[in-house]
Scaffold this motif. Structure first.
Motif, PDB file in Angstrom:
ATOM      1  N   ILE A 100      39.567  68.087  -6.240  1.00 12.21           N
ATOM      2  CA  ILE A 100      40.044  67.360  -7.415  1.00 12.21           C
ATOM      3  C   ILE A 100      39.913  65.870  -7.115  1.00 12.21           C
ATOM      4  N   ILE A 101      39.163  65.166  -7.968  1.00 10.29           N
ATOM      5  CA  ILE A 101      38.920  63.738  -7.759  1.00 10.29           C
ATOM      6  C   ILE A 101      39.796  62.949  -8.724  1.00 10.29           C
ATOM      7  N   CYS A 102      40.760  62.197  -8.175  1.00 10.30           N
ATOM      8  CA  CYS A 102      41.645  61.380  -9.010  1.00 10.30           C
ATOM      9  C   CYS A 102      42.363  60.353  -8.141  1.00 10.30           C
ATOM     10  N   GLU A 103      42.722  59.254  -8.744  1.00 13.17           N
ATOM     11  CA  GLU A 103      43.481  58.235  -8.021  1.00 13.17           C
ATOM     12  C   GLU A 103      44.941  58.669  -7.879  1.00 13.17           C
ATOM     13  N   ILE A 131      42.164  73.934  -1.800  1.00 14.75           N
ATOM     14  CA  ILE A 131      42.259  72.868  -2.806  1.00 14.75           C
ATOM     15  C   ILE A 131      42.450  71.552  -2.071  1.00 14.75           C
ATOM     16  N   LYS A 132      41.571  70.619  -2.393  1.00 12.43           N
ATOM     17  CA  LYS A 132      41.606  69.312  -1.756  1.00 12.43           C
ATOM     18  C   LYS A 132      41.610  68.233  -2.820  1.00 12.43           C
ATOM     19  N   GLY A 133      42.169  67.104  -2.466  1.00 10.86           N
ATOM     20  CA  GLY A 133      42.133  65.953  -3.351  1.00 10.86           C
ATOM     21  C   GLY A 133      41.407  64.801  -2.687  1.00 10.86           C
ATOM     22  N   THR A 134      40.737  64.008  -3.501  1.00  9.39           N
ATOM     23  CA  THR A 134      40.107  62.786  -3.010  1.00  9.39           C
ATOM     24  C   THR A 134      40.142  61.762  -4.140  1.00  9.39           C
ATOM     25  N   THR A 135      39.802  60.540  -3.829  1.00 14.27           N
ATOM     26  CA  THR A 135      39.773  59.487  -4.851  1.00 14.27           C
ATOM     27  C   THR A 135      38.347  58.933  -4.960  1.00 14.27           C
ATOM     28  N   THR A 136      38.176  58.048  -5.914  1.00 10.71           N
ATOM     29  CA  THR A 136      36.905  57.320  -6.025  1.00 10.71           C
ATOM     30  C   THR A 136      37.060  55.911  -5.471  1.00 10.71           C
ATOM     31  N   GLU A 137      38.118  55.704  -4.674  1.00 10.66           N
ATOM     32  CA  GLU A 137      38.403  54.396  -4.080  1.00 10.66           C
ATOM     33  C   GLU A 137      38.465  53.309  -5.161  1.00 10.66           C
ATOM     34  N   HIS A 138      39.087  53.664  -6.282  1.00  7.61           N
ATOM     35  CA  HIS A 138      39.318  52.740  -7.417  1.00  7.61           C
ATOM     36  C   HIS A 138      38.047  52.207  -8.046  1.00  7.61           C
ATOM     37  N   LEU A 139      37.001  53.007  -8.059  1.00  5.97           N
ATOM     38  CA  LEU A 139      35.743  52.580  -8.703  1.00  5.97           C
ATOM     39  C   LEU A 139      35.858  52.524 -10.225  1.00  5.97           C
ATOM     40  N   GLY A 140      36.808  53.242 -10.766  1.00  6.51           N
ATOM     41  CA  GLY A 140      36.965  53.242 -12.223  1.00  6.51           C
ATOM     42  C   GLY A 140      37.527  54.526 -12.709  1.00  6.51           C
TER      43      GLY A 140
END
Length: 140
Positions: A100-103, A131-140
């Motif tokens: 799951i990709i989210c800030e 289930i893993k989470g990651t971010t887009t490093e605040h790209l948008g």
């Protein structure tokens, strides 16, 4: 032995709200995901992955967003349908790996409950669900 692998991906816009639903878990949040159903992007992506592995189209083929009867429904219905097609075609799930990709929210806090939900809905053991989470490093 036939092995099939599916891949799913889904995104929804955010708007003001009070909760987000991911893998069937209601998470308090200052935003919500917009969608025709409950907008559970993780469950939508998983449903698409299973349907794709079966060469059965995508979630929109089986549950068109243009049909009012799918408005606001739980995405659990979609995943159960995909799982029933899997069984009907004599396949079984070895493991599921969901990212799951989210800030926010932080997925780690909710991942065990999410894993339990997905394992129950797909009739597999919890140790077959990641289930893993990651971010887009605040790209948008």
């Amino acid at each position: 032995m036939k092995i099939r692998v599916g891949n799913g991906f889904d995104v929804h816009k955010l708007s003001k709200g009070t909760e987000i639903i991911l893998c069937g878990v209601v998470i308090p949040h200052d935003k919500k995901l917009l969608g025709h159903s409950d907008a559970d992007v993780a469950m939508h992506a998983l449903t698409d992955a299973i349907l794709g592995a079966l060469c059965e189209g995508d979630i929109g083929v089986h549950f068109p967003p243009t049909e009012p009867n799918w408005k606001g429904v739980s995405s659990k219905i979609f995943l159960k349908k995909a799982t029933s097609l899997l069984v009907k075609n004599r396949y079984s799930i070895v493991n599921l790996d969901i990212t799951i990709i989210c800030e926010s929210p932080m997925i780690k806090k909710y991942s065990l409950e999410m894993r339990k939900n997905i394992a129950f809905l797909t009739n597999i053991a919890i140790n077959q669900v990641s289930i893993k989470g990651t971010t887009t490093e605040h790209l948008g």
